[in-house]
Design a protein around this motif. Sequence first.
Motif, short mmCIF file in Angstrom:
data_model
loop_
_atom_site.label_atom_id
_atom_site.label_comp_id
_atom_site.label_asym_id
_atom_site.label_seq_id
_atom_site.Cartn_x
_atom_site.Cartn_y
_atom_site.Cartn_z
N ARG A 187 0.83 -1.22 0.00
CA ARG A 187 0.00 0.00 0.00
C ARG A 187 0.85 1.26 0.00
O ARG A 187 0.49 2.26 -0.63
N ALA A 188 1.96 1.23 0.71
CA ALA A 188 2.81 2.42 0.76
C ALA A 188 3.42 2.71 -0.60
O ALA A 188 3.65 3.87 -0.95
N GLY A 206 -0.09 2.72 -3.26
CA GLY A 206 -1.04 3.77 -2.91
C GLY A 206 -2.48 3.35 -3.08
O GLY A 206 -3.37 4.20 -3.21
N ASP A 207 -2.72 2.04 -3.11
CA ASP A 207 -4.07 1.52 -3.33
C ASP A 207 -4.02 0.03 -3.00
O ASP A 207 -2.97 -0.49 -2.62
N VAL A 208 -5.17 -0.64 -3.15
CA VAL A 208 -5.16 -2.09 -2.95
C VAL A 208 -4.99 -2.83 -4.28
O VAL A 208 -4.95 -4.04 -4.32
N GLN A 209 -4.91 -2.09 -5.36
CA GLN A 209 -4.69 -2.69 -6.67
C GLN A 209 -4.02 -1.64 -7.55
O GLN A 209 -4.01 -0.46 -7.19
N ASN A 221 -3.92 5.58 -8.92
CA ASN A 221 -3.01 5.97 -7.84
C ASN A 221 -1.61 5.45 -8.07
O ASN A 221 -0.62 6.16 -7.90
N ARG A 256 1.86 7.56 -8.68
CA ARG A 256 3.00 7.43 -7.79
C ARG A 256 4.27 7.04 -8.53
O ARG A 256 5.35 7.59 -8.30
N THR A 291 0.76 5.77 3.03
CA THR A 291 -0.32 4.78 3.06
C THR A 291 -1.65 5.46 2.78
O THR A 291 -2.03 6.39 3.50
N PRO A 292 -2.34 5.03 1.74
CA PRO A 292 -3.56 5.74 1.34
C PRO A 292 -4.71 5.54 2.31
O PRO A 292 -4.86 4.45 2.89
N VAL A 327 -7.83 6.37 1.21
CA VAL A 327 -8.94 6.06 0.31
C VAL A 327 -8.42 5.09 -0.74
O VAL A 327 -7.42 5.37 -1.38
N VAL A 328 -9.06 3.94 -0.87
CA VAL A 328 -8.61 2.98 -1.87
C VAL A 328 -9.77 2.61 -2.78
O VAL A 328 -10.94 2.90 -2.48
N THR A 329 -9.43 2.00 -3.91
CA THR A 329 -10.46 1.56 -4.85
C THR A 329 -11.37 0.55 -4.17
O THR A 329 -10.90 -0.42 -3.58
#
Lengths: 344, 148
Positions: free
Chosen positions: A163-164, A167-170, A174, A178, B33-34, B36-38
């Motif tokens: 995530r760092a 910047g997202d889960v996929q 984002n 980055r 660390t975001p 807000v995520v998708t």
Amino acid sequence: MSLWRKEKSIIYALHPEKIPASGARLTYTFGLGGIAVLASLITLLTGVALTFYYVPTPSDAHNSILLIQDVVSFGALMRGLHYWGAQWMVVAVTLHLARVVFTGGYRPPREFNWLIGVALLVITLVWDFTGYVLRWDDGAYWAFLVGTNLLREIPAFGETIYRAIVGDVQIGANALLRFYGWHIFGLTVAGVFGVVYHLWRLRKDGGISRPLLDENETREFISRDELFFREFILSALISAALVFLTLIFPAPIGVVANLDAGVTDVRAPWIFLWVQNLLRVIPPLWAGIIAPMFVLALIIALPFLDRRGPGRAIWFARERWKPQVILAVIALVLIVLSVVEAVR
Amino acid sequence: MKLTRRDFLTNLGFGSFLVASGALAAMLARFLTPNVVTPAPGPVEIGSPDEYAVGSLTHIENARAYLGRDERGFYAIIAICTHLGCTPRLDADEFVCPCHGSRFTRDGKVISAPATRALDRAFVGRNANGKLFVDRSRRVSGDYRLLA
């Protein structure tokens, strides 16, 4: 009044007054460090130009590259020089590292500069990868997906690190933004600082490494003017070669990335083909994280495996066989793995 | 050993610097660390049950999934390789991953490495209008079927 005074020019300040003739011999260094700097300068300048047209969003990234290629005047040349400059950087930095090992250029007091050099190699590779994903074409997308998913394989901290960095889960908007930020700014700052530090430290460590003198042998030197002249000629030739290369082989760009469609075959960028090969046969954590870290640790350790004897600034000196053999084995393994993957 | 005032203040200074650096590092890590995520993909409506014959396996557009139907009912196989997440393609009754060559059966079971786990299954349901939907955010076991 004259605006131009040679002894006050920045070129003068950046070059030592004289350097040993042995160190300036082309067959000693092959000018590889200089070629790496030149390639990075060309890549940097063309990169600045590309930012005027490139759009770092999933919907526009690929199209903006097509625009640069097909519509912008000299856009294909600009991008081609950026692409080939980057490839040459990787090659020159790697060969420069090999040259330093095979000539014992890392010997005290230059071990610290070796570490800076290895850091620059890592920066170069990350720079290359972050630039590759900006293409947002099929190949780049899958490399991005696999490369970032590998982070998740790290025990305990994997998801946090993912995530760092992403910047997202996929991977998506984002992540692209980055990697764009790192590519054009973060790594540029780190890279420029690293190169300046590397060169400054080289001067502080006594300049280019040189062999010990025999008794009643005198050292010969070449002047700053001569050094600059040689650099200039080499730079001109290299730049011309890059332009020709770009005109003959345009920078590649694939079809736009499509997550939904199962593609036939995916190839990692050539610098990571060996990792892709390992990933086919051993678990991801070992192939994608531990193996590259192990190779890096070995490379970092090379100067410290060899603390004795002369043989400095001499190609393939026998008393320094240990680092040379280790590097040769690493190179052989990586090349074989890469070639096997490439022809698969 | 007696701590002089000078040593005490020096240590205090360095200590504060270390604490501040640690706080800065933590702040940077948190910043990266975001928040807000998708969101996870929601249900995708795919059509009436009778559009899919028994024994069929159909690619569902924009869902990274395949809808299958057997004698027991409907199921959905998620087209995300369990190795490193590439999209496998359906190739002559086998799912083949383009990245590292993992192969799976039509049912998603592993035929050959590097993948070690079967392809995941997604929830299949029926909307009030009678149309089927696939919800990839809800994973179900390989035994799950939506009865036809």
